[in-house]
Design an enzyme around this catalytic site. Sequence first.
Site, PDB file in Angstrom:
ATOM      1  N   GLY A 112      74.424  49.539  -0.087  1.00 29.63           N
ATOM      2  CA  GLY A 112      73.772  50.440   0.686  1.00 29.63           C
ATOM      3  C   GLY A 112      74.944  51.788   1.159  1.00 29.63           C
ATOM      4  O   GLY A 112      75.805  51.055   1.983  1.00 29.63           O
ATOM      5  N   HIS A 132      68.190  39.377  17.370  1.00 35.97           N
ATOM      6  CA  HIS A 132      68.513  40.759  17.399  1.00 35.97           C
ATOM      7  C   HIS A 132      67.287  41.480  17.475  1.00 35.97           C
ATOM      8  O   HIS A 132      66.641  42.205  16.735  1.00 35.97           O
ATOM      9  CB  HIS A 132      69.369  41.223  16.268  1.00 35.97           C
ATOM     10  CG  HIS A 132      69.727  42.883  16.182  1.00 35.97           C
ATOM     11  ND1 HIS A 132      70.387  43.224  17.318  1.00 35.97           N
ATOM     12  CD2 HIS A 132      69.313  43.711  15.684  1.00 35.97           C
ATOM     13  CE1 HIS A 132      70.674  44.365  17.149  1.00 35.97           C
ATOM     14  NE2 HIS A 132      69.926  44.997  16.007  1.00 35.97           N
ATOM     15  N   ARG A 185      61.661  46.396  14.687  1.00 37.36           N
ATOM     16  CA  ARG A 185      62.507  46.053  13.688  1.00 37.36           C
ATOM     17  C   ARG A 185      61.605  45.234  12.826  1.00 37.36           C
ATOM     18  O   ARG A 185      61.798  45.373  11.709  1.00 37.36           O
ATOM     19  CB  ARG A 185      63.547  45.092  14.149  1.00 37.36           C
ATOM     20  CG  ARG A 185      64.829  45.999  15.122  1.00 37.36           C
ATOM     21  CD  ARG A 185      65.879  45.092  15.583  1.00 37.36           C
ATOM     22  NE  ARG A 185      66.855  45.818  16.321  1.00 37.36           N
ATOM     23  CZ  ARG A 185      66.887  46.087  17.667  1.00 37.36           C
ATOM     24  NH1 ARG A 185      65.457  45.584  18.116  1.00 37.36           N
ATOM     25  NH2 ARG A 185      67.569  46.688  18.409  1.00 37.36           N
ATOM     26  N   GLN A 199      73.588  55.637   5.951  1.00 36.36           N
ATOM     27  CA  GLN A 199      74.396  56.252   7.077  1.00 36.36           C
ATOM     28  C   GLN A 199      75.303  55.224   7.514  1.00 36.36           C
ATOM     29  O   GLN A 199      76.754  55.383   7.755  1.00 36.36           O
ATOM     30  CB  GLN A 199      73.532  56.284   8.370  1.00 36.36           C
ATOM     31  CG  GLN A 199      72.460  57.563   8.154  1.00 36.36           C
ATOM     32  CD  GLN A 199      72.855  58.662   8.388  1.00 36.36           C
ATOM     33  OE1 GLN A 199      73.819  59.122   7.856  1.00 36.36           O
ATOM     34  NE2 GLN A 199      72.401  59.283   9.295  1.00 36.36           N
ATOM     35  N   ARG A 228      77.334  47.473  23.400  1.00 37.40           N
ATOM     36  CA  ARG A 228      76.456  48.456  24.089  1.00 37.40           C
ATOM     37  C   ARG A 228      76.545  47.963  25.366  1.00 37.40           C
ATOM     38  O   ARG A 228      76.435  48.832  26.486  1.00 37.40           O
ATOM     39  CB  ARG A 228      75.079  48.081  23.584  1.00 37.40           C
ATOM     40  CG  ARG A 228      74.978  48.996  22.176  1.00 37.40           C
ATOM     41  CD  ARG A 228      73.676  48.818  21.370  1.00 37.40           C
ATOM     42  NE  ARG A 228      73.634  49.816  20.500  1.00 37.40           N
ATOM     43  CZ  ARG A 228      72.548  49.725  19.481  1.00 37.40           C
ATOM     44  NH1 ARG A 228      71.727  48.360  19.303  1.00 37.40           N
ATOM     45  NH2 ARG A 228      72.408  50.576  18.576  1.00 37.40           N
TER      46      ARG A 228
HETATM   47  P1  A3D Z   1      69.872  54.383   5.560  1.00 36.61           P
HETATM   48  O1  A3D Z   1      70.902  55.534   5.919  1.00 36.61           O
HETATM   49  O2  A3D Z   1      68.587  54.559   5.017  1.00 36.61           O
HETATM   50  O3  A3D Z   1      70.923  53.465   4.296  1.00 36.61           O
HETATM   51  C1  A3D Z   1      70.151  52.633   3.825  1.00 36.61           C
HETATM   52  C2  A3D Z   1      70.462  52.792   2.346  1.00 36.61           C
HETATM   53  O4  A3D Z   1      70.193  51.322   1.274  1.00 36.61           O
HETATM   54  C3  A3D Z   1      69.927  53.901   1.583  1.00 36.61           C
HETATM   55  O5  A3D Z   1      71.150  54.761   1.016  1.00 36.61           O
HETATM   56  C4  A3D Z   1      69.209  53.499   0.406  1.00 36.61           C
HETATM   57  O6  A3D Z   1      69.148  54.343  -0.812  1.00 36.61           O
HETATM   58  C5  A3D Z   1      69.730  52.122   0.120  1.00 36.61           C
HETATM   59  N1  A3D Z   1      68.907  51.140  -0.655  1.00 36.61           N
HETATM   60  C6  A3D Z   1      67.445  51.179  -0.666  1.00 36.61           C
HETATM   61  N2  A3D Z   1      67.391  50.405  -1.536  1.00 36.61           N
HETATM   62  C7  A3D Z   1      68.187  49.698  -1.929  1.00 36.61           C
HETATM   63  C8  A3D Z   1      68.483  48.755  -2.973  1.00 36.61           C
HETATM   64  N3  A3D Z   1      67.522  47.785  -3.542  1.00 36.61           N
HETATM   65  N4  A3D Z   1      69.721  48.383  -3.404  1.00 36.61           N
HETATM   66  C9  A3D Z   1      70.898  48.998  -2.728  1.00 36.61           C
HETATM   67  N5  A3D Z   1      70.531  50.003  -1.843  1.00 36.61           N
HETATM   68  C10 A3D Z   1      69.233  50.248  -1.410  1.00 36.61           C
HETATM   69  O7  A3D Z   1      69.711  53.399   6.608  1.00 36.61           O
HETATM   70  P2  A3D Z   1      71.092  52.654   7.881  1.00 36.61           P
HETATM   71  O8  A3D Z   1      72.429  52.798   7.219  1.00 36.61           O
HETATM   72  O9  A3D Z   1      70.951  53.613   9.093  1.00 36.61           O
HETATM   73  O10 A3D Z   1      70.648  51.436   8.240  1.00 36.61           O
HETATM   74  C11 A3D Z   1      70.664  50.371   7.183  1.00 36.61           C
HETATM   75  C12 A3D Z   1      69.923  48.936   7.581  1.00 36.61           C
HETATM   76  O11 A3D Z   1      70.717  48.630   8.832  1.00 36.61           O
HETATM   77  C13 A3D Z   1      68.180  49.548   8.189  1.00 36.61           C
HETATM   78  O12 A3D Z   1      67.524  48.490   7.888  1.00 36.61           O
HETATM   79  C14 A3D Z   1      68.689  49.265   9.714  1.00 36.61           C
HETATM   80  O13 A3D Z   1      67.551  48.937  10.431  1.00 36.61           O
HETATM   81  C15 A3D Z   1      69.766  48.270   9.988  1.00 36.61           C
HETATM   82  N6  A3D Z   1      70.207  48.428  11.186  1.00 36.61           N
HETATM   83  C16 A3D Z   1      70.855  47.269  11.926  1.00 36.61           C
HETATM   84  C17 A3D Z   1      71.526  47.213  13.126  1.00 36.61           C
HETATM   85  C18 A3D Z   1      71.946  45.833  13.672  1.00 36.61           C
HETATM   86  O14 A3D Z   1      72.890  46.067  14.490  1.00 36.61           O
HETATM   87  C19 A3D Z   1      71.290  44.657  13.018  1.00 36.61           C
HETATM   88  C20 A3D Z   1      71.991  48.450  13.769  1.00 36.61           C
HETATM   89  C21 A3D Z   1      71.565  49.539  12.948  1.00 36.61           C
HETATM   90  C22 A3D Z   1      70.586  49.553  11.689  1.00 36.61           C
END
Ligand code: A3D
Length: 321
Positions: A10, A176, A89, A13, A152
């Site tokens: 991934g 979470h 979530r 962000q 936090r």
């Molecule tokens: P984002 O910036 O959308 O990045 C996610 C990436 O995943 C994108 O670049 C997509 O292209 C990529 N992706 C989609 N499908 C696939 C795949 N099959 N294989 C590989 N890559 C793929 O999101 P983000 O980085 O902001 O957040 C990512 C995840 O973390 C989300 O599910 C959020 O809800 C989660 N998150 C969790 C927390 C915790 O504290 C647990 C906090 C913040 C975000």
Amino acid sequence: MARKKIALIGGGQIGGVMAQLFATRQLGDVVLFDIVEGLPQGKTLDIHEASRIDRFDMNLKGTNDYKDIDNADIVIITAGIPRKPGMSREDLLTTNAKIMTSVANGVKEHAPNSIAIIISNPLDTMVTLFQKVTGFPTNRVIGQAGVLDSSRFSSFIAWELGVSVQDVNAMVLGGHGDSMVPLLRYANVNGVPVIEMLERKYGDVAKAKEVMDAMVERTKKAGGEVVGLLKTGSAFYSPASAATTMAKSILLDEKRLLPCSVYLNGEYGVKGYFVGVPAVLGENGVERVVELTLNDEEQAAFDNSVAAVKNSVANLEKLGF
Ligand code: A3D
């Protein structure tokens, strides 16, 4: 000693910020994987080109090919969609379960001996799914949530008490979700109980309790607060820092005691679920779950949070995963 290999699945962000953190902290060589062509390549090139300025010298590779994560020591997964305002979530479950299944298969094939840290939401359920698909031993599958939720909580305490956040120790347990359990009774500022400091500040037990309750509530909703402000996605700097800290404890065998989503086998009265509790992270992944005594109120809140995790896992099973 050979350099460690860190695979980030991934490149959005959180993945992008983690790539920068791992490189600048010189923790190992980084592979950033995403399905979007050019995204991980562009981000790693950009980070590389800052290496002369920030004086780090690590290999960074952006890729759309799982082969490049071959034999990674650590795999950190953020693949999936984040929340938008108004979403829980749990609303991410169906989409992210499909993504997590494909990622887990890729990791199983190419980095079968790695230790995995999962960040994708809904967190505890995605950890469960990853472990189920890979069949990895449970000590090698860990969810990031508690380190961030606790940080936090610590920020809110530091702002309220006018002390450095560096001296605040506070922990959040449970799943979470909005039913997570910030543990006020154990929160302290370099050993001084937060509750006592609040009671002295306000000279009134009821007012201190009101302030405490507000901090607990803000912690539970802290992810949503950021989503509400950003509007286009969720928090990414702080989750990246949290996961990098967990990975460092594993890579350097630091044995840090950190709250994370780990598999419980009877501890805290829970068997067969991943839930947030304090655990020692070292070269073998989860080396120990640390149990602590909860009072009736805390236990009830913890049980309620575990029930939410069980419900989410049941929803996953209903969807056929
Ligand atoms: P984002 O910036 O959308 O990045 C996610 C990436 O995943 C994108 O670049 C997509 O292209 C990529 N992706 C989609 N499908 C696939 C795949 N099959 N294989 C590989 N890559 C793929 O999101 P983000 O980085 O902001 O957040 C990512 C995840 O973390 C989300 O599910 C959020 O809800 C989660 N998150 C969790 C927390 C915790 O504290 C647990 C906090 C913040 C975000």
